[in-house]
Design a protein around this motif. Structure first.
Motif, PDB file in Angstrom:
ATOM      1  N   GLY A 108      17.539  -7.129  18.798  1.00  0.00           N
ATOM      2  CA  GLY A 108      17.264  -7.318  17.378  1.00  0.00           C
ATOM      3  C   GLY A 108      15.851  -6.942  16.954  1.00  0.00           C
ATOM      4  N   PRO A 109      14.809  -7.362  17.699  1.00  0.00           N
ATOM      5  CA  PRO A 109      13.449  -6.998  17.285  1.00  0.00           C
ATOM      6  C   PRO A 109      13.219  -5.496  17.209  1.00  0.00           C
ATOM      7  N   TYR A 110      13.853  -4.729  18.099  1.00  0.00           N
ATOM      8  CA  TYR A 110      13.677  -3.280  18.075  1.00  0.00           C
ATOM      9  C   TYR A 110      14.397  -2.664  16.874  1.00  0.00           C
ATOM     10  N   LEU A 111      15.593  -3.189  16.577  1.00  0.00           N
ATOM     11  CA  LEU A 111      16.296  -2.726  15.374  1.00  0.00           C
ATOM     12  C   LEU A 111      15.492  -3.064  14.122  1.00  0.00           C
ATOM     13  N   ALA A 112      14.954  -4.288  14.092  1.00  0.00           N
ATOM     14  CA  ALA A 112      14.179  -4.715  12.924  1.00  0.00           C
ATOM     15  C   ALA A 112      12.940  -3.845  12.747  1.00  0.00           C
ATOM     16  N   GLY A 113      12.236  -3.585  13.837  1.00  0.00           N
ATOM     17  CA  GLY A 113      11.039  -2.751  13.759  1.00  0.00           C
ATOM     18  C   GLY A 113      11.357  -1.333  13.332  1.00  0.00           C
ATOM     19  N   ALA A 114      12.421  -0.759  13.899  1.00  0.00           N
ATOM     20  CA  ALA A 114      12.807   0.608  13.529  1.00  0.00           C
ATOM     21  C   ALA A 114      13.258   0.660  12.071  1.00  0.00           C
ATOM     22  N   GLY A 115      13.977  -0.379  11.617  1.00  0.00           N
ATOM     23  CA  GLY A 115      14.407  -0.418  10.223  1.00  0.00           C
ATOM     24  C   GLY A 115      13.236  -0.501   9.269  1.00  0.00           C
ATOM     25  N   TRP A 116      12.217  -1.271   9.651  1.00  0.00           N
ATOM     26  CA  TRP A 116      11.034  -1.401   8.794  1.00  0.00           C
ATOM     27  C   TRP A 116      10.287  -0.069   8.709  1.00  0.00           C
ATOM     28  N   LEU A 117      10.179   0.619   9.830  1.00  0.00           N
ATOM     29  CA  LEU A 117       9.527   1.936   9.821  1.00  0.00           C
ATOM     30  C   LEU A 117      10.317   2.926   8.967  1.00  0.00           C
ATOM     31  N   ALA A 118      11.642   2.853   9.059  1.00  0.00           N
ATOM     32  CA  ALA A 118      12.471   3.744   8.250  1.00  0.00           C
ATOM     33  C   ALA A 118      12.334   3.426   6.771  1.00  0.00           C
ATOM     34  N   LEU A 119      12.153   2.153   6.445  1.00  0.00           N
ATOM     35  CA  LEU A 119      11.972   1.757   5.050  1.00  0.00           C
ATOM     36  C   LEU A 119      10.731   2.416   4.451  1.00  0.00           C
ATOM     37  N   LEU A 120       9.645   2.442   5.197  1.00  0.00           N
ATOM     38  CA  LEU A 120       8.375   2.945   4.667  1.00  0.00           C
ATOM     39  C   LEU A 120       8.158   4.425   4.915  1.00  0.00           C
ATOM     40  N   TRP A 121       8.574   4.909   6.067  1.00  0.00           N
ATOM     41  CA  TRP A 121       8.260   6.289   6.441  1.00  0.00           C
ATOM     42  C   TRP A 121       9.478   7.043   6.957  1.00  0.00           C
ATOM     43  N   GLY A 122      10.651   6.706   6.439  1.00  0.00           N
ATOM     44  CA  GLY A 122      11.875   7.325   6.940  1.00  0.00           C
ATOM     45  C   GLY A 122      11.880   8.833   6.816  1.00  0.00           C
ATOM     46  N   ASP A 123      11.515   9.356   5.656  1.00  0.00           N
ATOM     47  CA  ASP A 123      11.529  10.811   5.451  1.00  0.00           C
ATOM     48  C   ASP A 123      10.515  11.500   6.359  1.00  0.00           C
ATOM     49  N   TRP A 159       0.827  -1.208   0.000  1.00  0.00           N
ATOM     50  CA  TRP A 159       0.000   0.000   0.000  1.00  0.00           C
ATOM     51  C   TRP A 159       0.862   1.259   0.000  1.00  0.00           C
ATOM     52  N   GLN A 160       1.912   1.242   0.809  1.00  0.00           N
ATOM     53  CA  GLN A 160       2.752   2.433   0.945  1.00  0.00           C
ATOM     54  C   GLN A 160       3.653   2.655  -0.262  1.00  0.00           C
ATOM     55  N   ILE A 161       4.253   1.589  -0.780  1.00  0.00           N
ATOM     56  CA  ILE A 161       5.223   1.721  -1.867  1.00  0.00           C
ATOM     57  C   ILE A 161       4.547   1.687  -3.227  1.00  0.00           C
ATOM     58  N   GLY A 162       3.519   0.843  -3.363  1.00  0.00           N
ATOM     59  CA  GLY A 162       2.845   0.719  -4.647  1.00  0.00           C
ATOM     60  C   GLY A 162       3.613  -0.172  -5.605  1.00  0.00           C
ATOM     61  N   TRP A 163       3.004  -0.386  -6.768  1.00  0.00           N
ATOM     62  CA  TRP A 163       3.600  -1.272  -7.766  1.00  0.00           C
ATOM     63  C   TRP A 163       4.809  -0.593  -8.409  1.00  0.00           C
ATOM     64  N   GLY A 164       5.933  -1.273  -8.409  1.00  0.00           N
ATOM     65  CA  GLY A 164       7.126  -0.703  -9.017  1.00  0.00           C
ATOM     66  C   GLY A 164       8.360  -1.470  -8.615  1.00  0.00           C
ATOM     67  N   MET A 165       9.503  -0.959  -9.015  1.00  0.00           N
ATOM     68  CA  MET A 165      10.778  -1.634  -8.812  1.00  0.00           C
ATOM     69  C   MET A 165      11.115  -1.802  -7.340  1.00  0.00           C
TER      70      MET A 165
END
Length: 293
Positions: A263-278, A125-131
């Motif tokens: 690790g779970p906190y790093l993973a969760g923060a990394g996932w949030l940064a992937l989608l909503w980092g800016d 939903w956040q990224i949409g269809w694409g590369m």
């Protein structure tokens, strides 16, 4: 071609299909989370016996990997049939029990499947269809597996983190999320930042505050998202980890001497940064600007 056009034009359809895909992947991630640590322990035991020139245990010669043996009930050995392995739905229909012996099936299995489905749908939903979509899904599934293993065993296997780190570096050549310079600096800075914290903490307290797997996980995230994402990832993971740890001590009476996997906190923060980092970085900058007035 028509389906691809529909997926590109309809975020709702894309998210729905991603949800179904995520449920199926979540079923496999349950296997990875459960079996991979056992596979590593088995390999270490075999290597140790080989070094000591001891005969292998009979169980060490039995095939055991992510595919063999087939999924079965740990209580009675009943082989799970295909219609008993439909993500989430089978668990609900069986009321959380084995169809052969009525042993309880942990609700963790459908929860991992459901979480994977929802996270996969959120990425689509956040990224949409694409590369960028497929790599983002791969990273999401990897982070879920790493978080689950770390919760269970306080272990972040090199067999997952290192190949994923190299994949992030390769993707920077396209580039997908960051350029090669950002990926290389991100991997180096991610590893060294926690490495320095680890050794500083050990010098001050004589204790080990985290494991080397955490360094590699942050290096992985730096390789994928670039060095500029690291401050936000570290801040988010440290904040949520500290709040969770204090809550577990005060509300659940957890022994403060027991280690809490990071690790779970790093993973969760990394996932949030992937989608909503800016967006998160902008929010933090606005908040800090207001706070300094």
């Amino acid at each position: 071609m028509v389906l691809l056009q529909l997926l590109e034009q309809s975020p709702a359809l894309l998210a729905t299909m991603a949800l179904v895909l995520g449920l199926l992947v979540g079923s496999f991630l349950n296997v990875v989370i459960l079996r991979l640590p056992q596979m590593l322990l088995r390999d270490w035991r075999i290597q140790a016996r080989d070094v000591l020139e001891l005969a292998p245990e009979p169980s060490d010669t039995t095939p055991f990997n992510l595919l063999r043996p087939a999924s079965h009930c740990p209580a009675c050995g009943h082989r799970i049939r295909p219609w008993e392995n439909v993500p989430v739905l089978s668990w609900l229909l069986l009321r959380g029990r084995c169809s052969a012996c009525s042993a309880t099936i942990s609700p963790r299995y459908p929860l991992v499947e459901l979480a994977t489905g929802l996270f996969t749908a959120a990425v689509a939903w956040q990224i949409g269809w694409g590369m960028e979509l497929l790599p983002a899904l791969v990273l999401t599934w990897t982070l879920i597996a790493l978080a689950g293993i770390d919760i269970d065993h306080q272990l972040l296997p090199d067999s997952i983190t290192l190949p994923t780190l190299w994949l992030g570096l390769l993707l920077s050549l396209v580039p997908v999320y960051t350029d090669p310079a950002g990926a290389i600096l991100g991997a180096v800075a991610g590893y060294l930042s926690l490495w320095l914290v680890y050794h500083a903490f050990r010098l001050l307290t004589g204790k080990e505050g985290m494991g080397y797997g955490d360094f590699k996980l942050l290096a992985l995230l730096g390789a994928w998202l670039g060095w500029s994402a690291l401050p936000m990832i570290i801040l988010l993971s440290a904040l949520v980890g500290a709040v969770t740890g204090i809550a577990m001590i005060l509300l659940l009476g957890r022994d403060r001497q027991l280690p809490i996997p990071f690790g779970p906190y790093l993973a969760g923060a990394g996932w949030l940064a992937l989608l909503w980092g800016d967006e998160l970085t902008g929010l933090y900058l606005r908040w800090s600007g207001l706070a300094s007035v």
